[in-house]
Design a protein around this motif. Structure first.
Motif, PDB file in Angstrom:
ATOM      1  N   MET A  95       0.861  -1.101   0.026  1.00  0.00           N
ATOM      2  CA  MET A  95       0.089   0.206   0.025  1.00  0.00           C
ATOM      3  C   MET A  95       1.026   1.075   0.001  1.00  0.00           C
ATOM      4  O   MET A  95       1.749   1.402   1.031  1.00  0.00           O
ATOM      5  CB  MET A  95      -0.999  -0.100   1.264  1.00  0.00           C
ATOM      6  N   LYS A  96       0.665   1.988  -1.163  1.00  0.00           N
ATOM      7  CA  LYS A  96       1.355   3.430  -1.205  1.00  0.00           C
ATOM      8  C   LYS A  96       0.892   4.531  -0.271  1.00  0.00           C
ATOM      9  O   LYS A  96      -0.481   4.885  -0.260  1.00  0.00           O
ATOM     10  CB  LYS A  96       1.341   3.777  -2.437  1.00  0.00           C
ATOM     11  N   ILE A  97       1.507   5.127   0.761  1.00  0.00           N
ATOM     12  CA  ILE A  97       1.147   6.050   1.769  1.00  0.00           C
ATOM     13  C   ILE A  97       1.619   7.489   0.937  1.00  0.00           C
ATOM     14  O   ILE A  97       2.820   7.593   0.266  1.00  0.00           O
ATOM     15  CB  ILE A  97       1.888   6.164   3.027  1.00  0.00           C
ATOM     16  N   TYR A  98       0.565   8.423   0.810  1.00  0.00           N
ATOM     17  CA  TYR A  98       0.845   9.859   0.182  1.00  0.00           C
ATOM     18  C   TYR A  98       0.709  10.705   1.344  1.00  0.00           C
ATOM     19  O   TYR A  98       0.139  10.226   2.268  1.00  0.00           O
ATOM     20  CB  TYR A  98      -0.211  10.031  -0.890  1.00  0.00           C
ATOM     21  N   ARG A  99       1.532  12.068   1.171  1.00  0.00           N
ATOM     22  CA  ARG A  99       1.397  12.694   2.470  1.00  0.00           C
ATOM     23  C   ARG A  99       1.262  14.184   1.664  1.00  0.00           C
ATOM     24  O   ARG A  99       1.815  14.528   0.702  1.00  0.00           O
ATOM     25  CB  ARG A  99       2.917  12.812   3.072  1.00  0.00           C
ATOM     26  N   ILE A 100       0.363  14.905   2.495  1.00  0.00           N
ATOM     27  CA  ILE A 100       0.382  16.295   2.048  1.00  0.00           C
ATOM     28  C   ILE A 100       0.568  17.141   3.413  1.00  0.00           C
ATOM     29  O   ILE A 100       0.061  16.703   4.691  1.00  0.00           O
ATOM     30  CB  ILE A 100      -1.103  16.653   1.437  1.00  0.00           C
ATOM     31  N   THR A 101       1.544  18.260   3.074  1.00  0.00           N
ATOM     32  CA  THR A 101       1.502  18.939   4.402  1.00  0.00           C
ATOM     33  C   THR A 101       1.204  20.548   3.878  1.00  0.00           C
ATOM     34  O   THR A 101       1.632  20.943   3.026  1.00  0.00           O
ATOM     35  CB  THR A 101       3.150  18.725   4.696  1.00  0.00           C
ATOM     36  N   GLN A 102       0.871  21.242   4.778  1.00  0.00           N
ATOM     37  CA  GLN A 102       0.448  22.787   4.520  1.00  0.00           C
ATOM     38  C   GLN A 102       0.593  23.343   6.008  1.00  0.00           C
ATOM     39  O   GLN A 102      -0.013  23.085   7.051  1.00  0.00           O
ATOM     40  CB  GLN A 102      -1.143  22.658   4.165  1.00  0.00           C
ATOM     41  N   LYS A 103       1.312  24.298   5.795  1.00  0.00           N
ATOM     42  CA  LYS A 103       1.796  25.441   6.715  1.00  0.00           C
ATOM     43  C   LYS A 103       0.851  26.650   6.524  1.00  0.00           C
ATOM     44  O   LYS A 103       0.894  26.988   5.452  1.00  0.00           O
ATOM     45  CB  LYS A 103       2.924  25.740   7.127  1.00  0.00           C
ATOM     46  N   GLN A 104       0.401  27.248   7.642  1.00  0.00           N
ATOM     47  CA  GLN A 104      -0.129  28.665   7.324  1.00  0.00           C
ATOM     48  C   GLN A 104      -0.250  29.603   8.409  1.00  0.00           C
ATOM     49  O   GLN A 104      -0.658  29.014   9.768  1.00  0.00           O
ATOM     50  CB  GLN A 104      -1.771  28.246   6.987  1.00  0.00           C
ATOM     51  N   PHE A 105      -0.116  30.931   8.176  1.00  0.00           N
ATOM     52  CA  PHE A 105      -0.127  31.635   9.487  1.00  0.00           C
ATOM     53  C   PHE A 105      -1.432  32.283   9.546  1.00  0.00           C
ATOM     54  O   PHE A 105      -2.100  32.663   8.423  1.00  0.00           O
ATOM     55  CB  PHE A 105       1.009  32.899   8.992  1.00  0.00           C
TER      56      PHE A 105
END
Length: 162
Positions: free
Chosen positions: A1-11
């Motif tokens: 199983m392929k794991i995908y990742r999304i990361t988002q930073k916001q002020f």
């Protein structure tokens, strides 16, 4: 199983308490979800205050005429620092969403980290490449812009899938 990742930073130009109050209320999720998903909360356990073990059931539209129910569980809460929601039932083989809050000069730095997997092996990987990856990025880009317009005057970067 392929794991995908999304990361988002916001002020966000608001206090830590204001940020926590907004994001820890599941009812605000519909406000930051794209309209085309026709997001509807169907059930929230407890009195509305977020707690470890809380269940949130909602329905989303994946495509025209294709609806899916999603049951999420809040698996971890550290007041005004972070919380984690995990899909128990829904469209993904795996969904683990971490929300971090850090007080910084002038506001709060909020970081979302989502790890997810698509079912159906190579067909799921192809579907991610053709469609799902772009859709997940678009959801977080939409969220970013809604939060930017609600809480900030300036815009910055969006989400990046890995």
């Amino acid at each position: 199983m392929k794991i995908y990742r999304i990361t988002q930073k916001q002020f966000l130009s608001l206090s830590l308490q204001e940020a926590w109050t907004f994001f820890s209320n599941p009812r605000n999720l519909s406000e930051i979800t794209p309209d085309k998903m026709d997001f509807k909360i169907q059930y929230v356990s407890g009195d509305g205050s977020m707690y470890t073990g809380q269940l949130i059931k909602y329905r989303i539209k994946l495509l025209t005429g294709v609806w899916v129910d999603w049951l999420a569980e809040i698996t971890q809460v550290k007041y005004q620092q972070h919380f984690i929601d995990e899909q128990r039932f829904g469209p993904y083989a795996f969904w683990h969403h971490q929300h971090f809050f850090k007080e910084v000069h002038g506001g709060v730095e909020m970081t979302d980290v989502v790890n997810y997997a698509i079912p159906f092996g190579w067909i799921g990987r192809l579907t991610h490449w053709l469609f799902v990856g772009r859709e997940v990025n678009a959801i977080f880009a939409h969220r970013y812009h809604i939060l930017e317009s609600r809480f900030n005057k300036l815009t910055s970067h969006g989400a990046v899938a890995v």
